[in-house]
Design an enzyme around this catalytic site. Structure first.
Site, PDB file in Angstrom:
ATOM      1  N   HIS A  33       0.790  -1.349   0.121  1.00 32.87           N
ATOM      2  CA  HIS A  33       0.077   0.000   0.024  1.00 32.87           C
ATOM      3  C   HIS A  33       0.727   1.244  -0.025  1.00 32.87           C
ATOM      4  CE1 HIS A  33       0.444   1.094   4.398  1.00 32.87           C
ATOM      5  NE2 HIS A  33       0.241  -0.242   4.408  1.00 32.87           N
ATOM      6  N   ASP A  89      -0.146   4.467   1.065  1.00 30.90           N
ATOM      7  CA  ASP A  89      -0.295   5.351   2.047  1.00 30.90           C
ATOM      8  C   ASP A  89       0.361   5.187   3.383  1.00 30.90           C
ATOM      9  OD1 ASP A  89      -2.319   3.124   2.277  1.00 30.90           O
ATOM     10  OD2 ASP A  89      -3.221   4.309   3.841  1.00 30.90           O
ATOM     11  N   ASP A 133       6.036   1.367   6.739  1.00 33.00           N
ATOM     12  CA  ASP A 133       4.840   0.633   6.709  1.00 33.00           C
ATOM     13  C   ASP A 133       4.075   1.677   5.696  1.00 33.00           C
ATOM     14  OD1 ASP A 133       2.295  -0.449   6.917  1.00 33.00           O
ATOM     15  OD2 ASP A 133       1.946   0.181   8.720  1.00 33.00           O
ATOM     16  N   GLU A 151      -5.081   1.897   2.770  1.00 31.93           N
ATOM     17  CA  GLU A 151      -4.969   0.667   3.832  1.00 31.93           C
ATOM     18  C   GLU A 151      -5.017   1.201   5.236  1.00 31.93           C
ATOM     19  OE1 GLU A 151      -3.124  -2.684   6.096  1.00 31.93           O
ATOM     20  OE2 GLU A 151      -2.533  -0.817   5.847  1.00 31.93           O
ATOM     21  N   GLU A 152      -4.376   2.192   5.519  1.00 32.20           N
ATOM     22  CA  GLU A 152      -4.247   2.621   6.828  1.00 32.20           C
ATOM     23  C   GLU A 152      -5.527   3.333   7.557  1.00 32.20           C
ATOM     24  OE1 GLU A 152      -1.953   1.718   8.585  1.00 32.20           O
ATOM     25  OE2 GLU A 152       0.043   1.679   7.447  1.00 32.20           O
ATOM     26  N   HIS A 180       3.547   3.236  12.833  1.00 32.16           N
ATOM     27  CA  HIS A 180       2.474   4.227  13.265  1.00 32.16           C
ATOM     28  C   HIS A 180       2.948   5.015  14.297  1.00 32.16           C
ATOM     29  CE1 HIS A 180      -0.968   1.658  11.733  1.00 32.16           C
ATOM     30  NE2 HIS A 180      -0.039   1.652  11.032  1.00 32.16           N
TER      31      HIS A 180
END
Length: 404
Positions: free
Chosen positions: A79, A81, A141, A175-176, A379
């Site tokens: 992904h 984002d 990520d 996705e996040e 995150h």
């Protein structure tokens, strides 16, 4: 391979691609559409075919088979984002030949990666560590996964002696915020199975994830001047506190691990007059998952009886455990295990205490386990990724592609 991975990863994280959970568009930001255009150019530049970006920002491409044998069509997905928890970062801080000690990220705020908090860092002594500045996300990520997929495809194109079946790649937005594959057409993608390169530490392989739901609770209070409030005021915030206290304390994320599910209060906004609460509900076991949703509704019903129908509760399922869709085609997992082993890495097969795009894809007839991309502490400002882990993730992609 290391230098190329570092170059691509550094380039990709220089783009601000934070997804926006409050947006009504898809993808959630124009920046994600713009970054998708960058991916289109990257894929074309390495020689991929049928490179396409659609109206939703999905980028797909094909590497045709270079063998006459009938091999399955395999997909690799990442992904674009990054999480909205913190802003992204423009460049990684590179620590070559990591000494195995604490890493100061930002002296001004005394923000550091410490072995006391993150003892697994010691496993990467002597490697090249990519860390943040202590104020931003790194973006591993999942831009580590993006870089690994592109580098693997480029390597296969440059080494036609490596025989492989048809390979497809896909890069998704949002996705996040749980919207990554909302409009993704698995039939058009045309793969027999796929892998998301969106896992954490080196060796991780996951084909089980949480069943997931989100709950929105609204409480209507009654605000009266406190001097005249006796027997009249109803404080919505206090009802919210009471509701949260009725959920089992042992089933909060900080008290759970492995297959244990939880309730998490992600946000609360309120006044005496009204209050809104947002929860996520998670459990690997479908029966326990349904019981958790039922318990929350029972608590709401009880408090409505107590306070007079002041509370509404909306619970929406978000995704389900992919295990039930992957187990019938377990050779997909076995292929990944062999690929990881052949890369000289010990496979760490474990459940995801979260979810990936692969969970939803698996329920759309595209079995899609999740493979490590190499990062840690996603995150947040303590995010880091060893470059050598990214190299191994790339090797795993190559091994999956060339397995006969």
């Amino acid at each position: 391979m290391k230098d190329l991975l570092l170059k691509r990863f550094s380039k990709y994280i220089s783009y601000a691609t934070t997804s926006d959970e409050n947006s009504t568009s898809y993808p959630s930001t124009q920046a994600l559409m713009d970054f998708a255009d960058v991916m289109v150019e990257e894929l074309k530049s390495i020689g991929m075919q049928e490179v396409h970006k659609d109206e939703y920002g999905y980028v797909t491409a094909l590497l045709p088979a270079n063998t006459d044998s009938q091999e399955p069509t395999i997909g690799f997905i990442a992904h674009l984002d990054t999480a909205p928890d913190m802003p992204g970062i423009s460049t990684p801080i590179i620590i070559p030949n990591y000494d195995g000690k604490d890493i100061m990220l930002d002296a001004e705020t005394n923000t550091a990666l410490t072995l006391a908090d993150f003892p697994e860092m010691a496993d990467y002594k002597g490697q090249t560590m990519l860390v943040t500045d202590g104020k931003h996300l790194l973006g591993a990520d999942d831009k580590a996964g993006v870089a690994e997929i592109i580098c693997a495809m480029e390597y296969l194109i440059q080494h036609p002696e490596i025989k492989h079946g048809p390979l497809k790649v896909a890069f998704t937005p949002d996705e996040e915020i749980g919207q990554g594959v909302k409009y993704f057409d698995t039939a058009k993608f045309g793969c027999d199975f796929a892998y998301t390169m969106d896992g954490g530490a080196i060796g991780e392989l996951e084909y089980e994830n949480f069943n997931a739901a989100g709950a929105t609770i609204r409480i209507q209070g009654r605000n009266i001047h406190p001097g005249y409030a006796k027997n009249k005021m109803v404080n919505a915030q206090l009802i919210a506190m009471e509701l949260n206290a009725m959920l089992p304390e042992a089933e909060r994320p900080q008290h759970t691990q492995d297959y244990e599910g939880f309730f998490l209060l992600t946000r609360i906004d309120g006044t005496v007059e009204e209050c809104k609460m947002s929860y996520i509900i998670r459990d690997h076991d479908r029966t326990k998952f349904e019981e958790k949703k039922k318990l929350m509704q029972q608590i709401v019903d009880f408090l409505n009886q107590k306070y007079g129908q002041r509370i509404s509760c909306e619970i929406k399922d978000q995704y389900y455990n992919m295990r039930e869709k992957v187990e019938p085609v377990f050779y997909v997992v076995e292929r990944a295990i062999k690929a990881i082993t052949d890369a000289g890495v010990k496979p760490l097969v474990q459940p995801i205490r979260g979810g990936t795009d692969g969970a939803n894809l698996s329920f759309r007839n595209l079995p899609c386990p999740n493979i490590f991309a190499g990062g840690h502490n996603f995150h947040g400002k303590y995010e880091y990724v060893p470059l050598e882990s990214m190299v191994k993730a790339t090797e795993v992609i190559l091994n999956i592609a060339k397995l006969q």
